[in-house]
Motif scaffolding. Structure first.
Motif, PDB file in Angstrom:
ATOM      1  N   SER A  10       0.830  -1.199   0.000  1.00 55.64           N
ATOM      2  CA  SER A  10       0.000   0.000   0.000  1.00 55.64           C
ATOM      3  C   SER A  10       0.872   1.260   0.000  1.00 55.64           C
ATOM      4  O   SER A  10       0.580   2.225  -0.705  1.00 55.64           O
ATOM      5  CB  SER A  10      -0.915  -0.016   1.219  1.00 55.64           C
ATOM      6  N   LEU A  11       1.934   1.256   0.781  1.00 55.83           N
ATOM      7  CA  LEU A  11       2.854   2.381   0.839  1.00 55.83           C
ATOM      8  C   LEU A  11       3.528   2.588  -0.513  1.00 55.83           C
ATOM      9  O   LEU A  11       3.633   3.723  -0.992  1.00 55.83           O
ATOM     10  CB  LEU A  11       3.899   2.156   1.936  1.00 55.83           C
ATOM     11  N   CYS A  12       3.971   1.503  -1.139  1.00 54.54           N
ATOM     12  CA  CYS A  12       4.612   1.601  -2.458  1.00 54.54           C
ATOM     13  C   CYS A  12       3.629   2.131  -3.499  1.00 54.54           C
ATOM     14  O   CYS A  12       3.995   2.957  -4.333  1.00 54.54           O
ATOM     15  CB  CYS A  12       5.151   0.234  -2.888  1.00 54.54           C
ATOM     16  N   THR A  13       2.389   1.663  -3.418  1.00 54.97           N
ATOM     17  CA  THR A  13       1.366   2.130  -4.356  1.00 54.97           C
ATOM     18  C   THR A  13       1.129   3.628  -4.161  1.00 54.97           C
ATOM     19  O   THR A  13       1.045   4.384  -5.121  1.00 54.97           O
ATOM     20  CB  THR A  13       0.051   1.342  -4.153  1.00 54.97           C
ATOM     21  N   ARG A  14       1.007   4.036  -2.912  1.00 47.86           N
ATOM     22  CA  ARG A  14       0.763   5.453  -2.603  1.00 47.86           C
ATOM     23  C   ARG A  14       1.944   6.315  -3.056  1.00 47.86           C
ATOM     24  O   ARG A  14       1.753   7.402  -3.601  1.00 47.86           O
ATOM     25  CB  ARG A  14       0.532   5.617  -1.095  1.00 47.86           C
ATOM     26  N   ARG A  15       3.153   5.834  -2.835  1.00 48.21           N
ATOM     27  CA  ARG A  15       4.345   6.557  -3.287  1.00 48.21           C
ATOM     28  C   ARG A  15       4.314   6.740  -4.794  1.00 48.21           C
ATOM     29  O   ARG A  15       4.622   7.822  -5.304  1.00 48.21           O
ATOM     30  CB  ARG A  15       5.600   5.773  -2.902  1.00 48.21           C
ATOM     31  N   ALA A  16       3.968   5.689  -5.520  1.00 51.69           N
ATOM     32  CA  ALA A  16       3.901   5.752  -6.977  1.00 51.69           C
ATOM     33  C   ALA A  16       2.836   6.758  -7.424  1.00 51.69           C
ATOM     34  O   ALA A  16       3.039   7.514  -8.383  1.00 51.69           O
ATOM     35  CB  ALA A  16       3.615   4.370  -7.554  1.00 51.69           C
ATOM     36  N   GLU A  17       1.689   6.759  -6.724  1.00 50.00           N
ATOM     37  CA  GLU A  17       0.625   7.707  -7.066  1.00 50.00           C
ATOM     38  C   GLU A  17       1.087   9.148  -6.844  1.00 50.00           C
ATOM     39  O   GLU A  17       0.851  10.025  -7.677  1.00 50.00           O
ATOM     40  CB  GLU A  17      -0.619   7.429  -6.216  1.00 50.00           C
ATOM     41  N   VAL A  18       1.713   9.390  -5.706  1.00 50.90           N
ATOM     42  CA  VAL A  18       2.200  10.735  -5.393  1.00 50.90           C
ATOM     43  C   VAL A  18       3.266  11.158  -6.403  1.00 50.90           C
ATOM     44  O   VAL A  18       3.257  12.296  -6.892  1.00 50.90           O
ATOM     45  CB  VAL A  18       2.741  10.811  -3.949  1.00 50.90           C
ATOM     46  N   ALA A  19       4.160  10.253  -6.744  1.00 50.44           N
ATOM     47  CA  ALA A  19       5.206  10.561  -7.729  1.00 50.44           C
ATOM     48  C   ALA A  19       4.580  10.898  -9.083  1.00 50.44           C
ATOM     49  O   ALA A  19       5.023  11.836  -9.761  1.00 50.44           O
ATOM     50  CB  ALA A  19       6.175   9.395  -7.856  1.00 50.44           C
ATOM     51  N   ALA A  20       3.530  10.176  -9.471  1.00 54.21           N
ATOM     52  CA  ALA A  20       2.859  10.446 -10.741  1.00 54.21           C
ATOM     53  C   ALA A  20       2.201  11.833 -10.727  1.00 54.21           C
ATOM     54  O   ALA A  20       2.274  12.587 -11.702  1.00 54.21           O
ATOM     55  CB  ALA A  20       1.819   9.369 -11.037  1.00 54.21           C
ATOM     56  N   VAL A  21       1.581  12.182  -9.608  1.00 50.30           N
ATOM     57  CA  VAL A  21       0.957  13.502  -9.483  1.00 50.30           C
ATOM     58  C   VAL A  21       2.024  14.590  -9.556  1.00 50.30           C
ATOM     59  O   VAL A  21       1.846  15.615 -10.239  1.00 50.30           O
ATOM     60  CB  VAL A  21       0.137  13.600  -8.166  1.00 50.30           C
ATOM     61  N   LEU A  22       3.134  14.389  -8.882  1.00 53.04           N
ATOM     62  CA  LEU A  22       4.223  15.370  -8.917  1.00 53.04           C
ATOM     63  C   LEU A  22       4.798  15.514 -10.328  1.00 53.04           C
ATOM     64  O   LEU A  22       5.090  16.631 -10.770  1.00 53.04           O
ATOM     65  CB  LEU A  22       5.326  14.984  -7.928  1.00 53.04           C
ATOM     66  N   ARG A  23       4.953  14.402 -11.032  1.00 54.21           N
ATOM     67  CA  ARG A  23       5.445  14.464 -12.419  1.00 54.21           C
ATOM     68  C   ARG A  23       4.472  15.246 -13.299  1.00 54.21           C
ATOM     69  O   ARG A  23       4.885  16.054 -14.132  1.00 54.21           O
ATOM     70  CB  ARG A  23       5.672  13.065 -12.983  1.00 54.21           C
ATOM     71  N   THR A  24       3.181  15.054 -13.077  1.00 59.44           N
ATOM     72  CA  THR A  24       2.166  15.783 -13.846  1.00 59.44           C
ATOM     73  C   THR A  24       2.249  17.273 -13.567  1.00 59.44           C
ATOM     74  O   THR A  24       2.210  18.097 -14.487  1.00 59.44           O
ATOM     75  CB  THR A  24       0.749  15.251 -13.510  1.00 59.44           C
ATOM     76  N   HIS A  25       2.360  17.640 -12.288  1.00 57.59           N
ATOM     77  CA  HIS A  25       2.501  19.052 -11.923  1.00 57.59           C
ATOM     78  C   HIS A  25       3.767  19.633 -12.535  1.00 57.59           C
ATOM     79  O   HIS A  25       3.750  20.753 -13.063  1.00 57.59           O
ATOM     80  CB  HIS A  25       2.540  19.230 -10.405  1.00 57.59           C
ATOM     81  N   GLN A  26       4.865  18.888 -12.450  1.00 54.96           N
ATOM     82  CA  GLN A  26       6.129  19.376 -13.008  1.00 54.96           C
ATOM     83  C   GLN A  26       6.006  19.565 -14.512  1.00 54.96           C
ATOM     84  O   GLN A  26       6.505  20.550 -15.061  1.00 54.96           O
ATOM     85  CB  GLN A  26       7.277  18.411 -12.680  1.00 54.96           C
ATOM     86  N   GLN A  27       5.337  18.650 -15.184  1.00 58.96           N
ATOM     87  CA  GLN A  27       5.162  18.762 -16.634  1.00 58.96           C
ATOM     88  C   GLN A  27       4.340  20.004 -16.988  1.00 58.96           C
ATOM     89  O   GLN A  27       4.663  20.722 -17.926  1.00 58.96           O
ATOM     90  CB  GLN A  27       4.487  17.505 -17.204  1.00 58.96           C
ATOM     91  N   ARG A  28       3.291  20.259 -16.205  1.00 54.15           N
ATOM     92  CA  ARG A  28       2.486  21.467 -16.442  1.00 54.15           C
ATOM     93  C   ARG A  28       3.327  22.726 -16.239  1.00 54.15           C
ATOM     94  O   ARG A  28       3.236  23.686 -16.996  1.00 54.15           O
ATOM     95  CB  ARG A  28       1.264  21.491 -15.523  1.00 54.15           C
ATOM     96  N   TRP A  29       4.135  22.715 -15.177  1.00 56.38           N
ATOM     97  CA  TRP A  29       5.016  23.856 -14.921  1.00 56.38           C
ATOM     98  C   TRP A  29       5.998  24.041 -16.079  1.00 56.38           C
ATOM     99  O   TRP A  29       6.182  25.153 -16.572  1.00 56.38           O
ATOM    100  CB  TRP A  29       5.778  23.670 -13.614  1.00 56.38           C
ATOM    101  N   ASP A  30       6.630  22.956 -16.505  1.00 57.87           N
ATOM    102  CA  ASP A  30       7.594  23.031 -17.602  1.00 57.87           C
ATOM    103  C   ASP A  30       6.938  23.545 -18.880  1.00 57.87           C
ATOM    104  O   ASP A  30       7.518  24.371 -19.595  1.00 57.87           O
ATOM    105  CB  ASP A  30       8.234  21.663 -17.845  1.00 57.87           C
ATOM    106  N   ASP A  31       5.723  23.070 -19.176  1.00 56.44           N
ATOM    107  CA  ASP A  31       5.004  23.520 -20.375  1.00 56.44           C
ATOM    108  C   ASP A  31       4.691  25.017 -20.283  1.00 56.44           C
ATOM    109  O   ASP A  31       4.885  25.765 -21.243  1.00 56.44           O
ATOM    110  CB  ASP A  31       3.704  22.727 -20.568  1.00 56.44           C
ATOM    111  N   ALA A  32       4.195  25.454 -19.130  1.00 59.28           N
ATOM    112  CA  ALA A  32       3.880  26.871 -18.943  1.00 59.28           C
ATOM    113  C   ALA A  32       5.153  27.716 -19.014  1.00 59.28           C
ATOM    114  O   ALA A  32       5.160  28.805 -19.606  1.00 59.28           O
ATOM    115  CB  ALA A  32       3.175  27.078 -17.605  1.00 59.28           C
TER     116      ALA A  32
END
Length: 118
Positions: A10-32
């Motif tokens: 469960s912890l590994c799954t949650r970490r992966a989810e959080v990492a995916a959300v952070l990557r998405t935010h970073q991608q939006r920032w990079d695009d902007a």
């Protein structure tokens, strides 16, 4: 033991989810950032600031050879210094008065050179 494995999974799954959300935010920032050019503008601003500091240092390292040169140094000191953190505590009125005195002496010197003063 099963609970421990399940918790770790469960912890590994949650970490992966959080990492995916952070990557998405970073991608939006990079695009902007690319769209508006913020990082490029910031780098150019830093380079211009470094150039300004280098030129100011060169100016103040050089000896003034005339009242006009001294006046130019005072102009730069007043213009650059008044924007600094010490701006409120530094004797700016006094420096401005010295600058006016230098300008007046420069005018008198010029008039003397062409015979307009006694």
């Amino acid at each position: 033991m099963n609970e421990g494995i399940q918790g770790a999974t469960s912890l590994c799954t949650r970490r992966a989810e959080v990492a995916a959300v952070l990557r998405t935010h970073q991608q939006r920032w990079d695009d902007a950032d690319r769209a508006i050019g913020y990082s490029v503008a910031r780098q150019q601003e830093e380079a211009a600031s470094a150039d300004e500091e280098r030129l100011i240092a060169m100016l103040f390292a050089a000896d003034a050879t005339s009242l006009r040169g001294l006046s130019a140094k005072l102009d730069v000191l007043i213009a650059v210094g008044a924007d600094g953190a010490e701006g409120r505590h530094f004797p700016w009125p006094e420096l401005r008065r010295i600058r006016r005195d230098v300008a007046r002496l420069t005018q008198l010197q010029r008039h003397d050179a062409i015979g307009l003063t006694v």
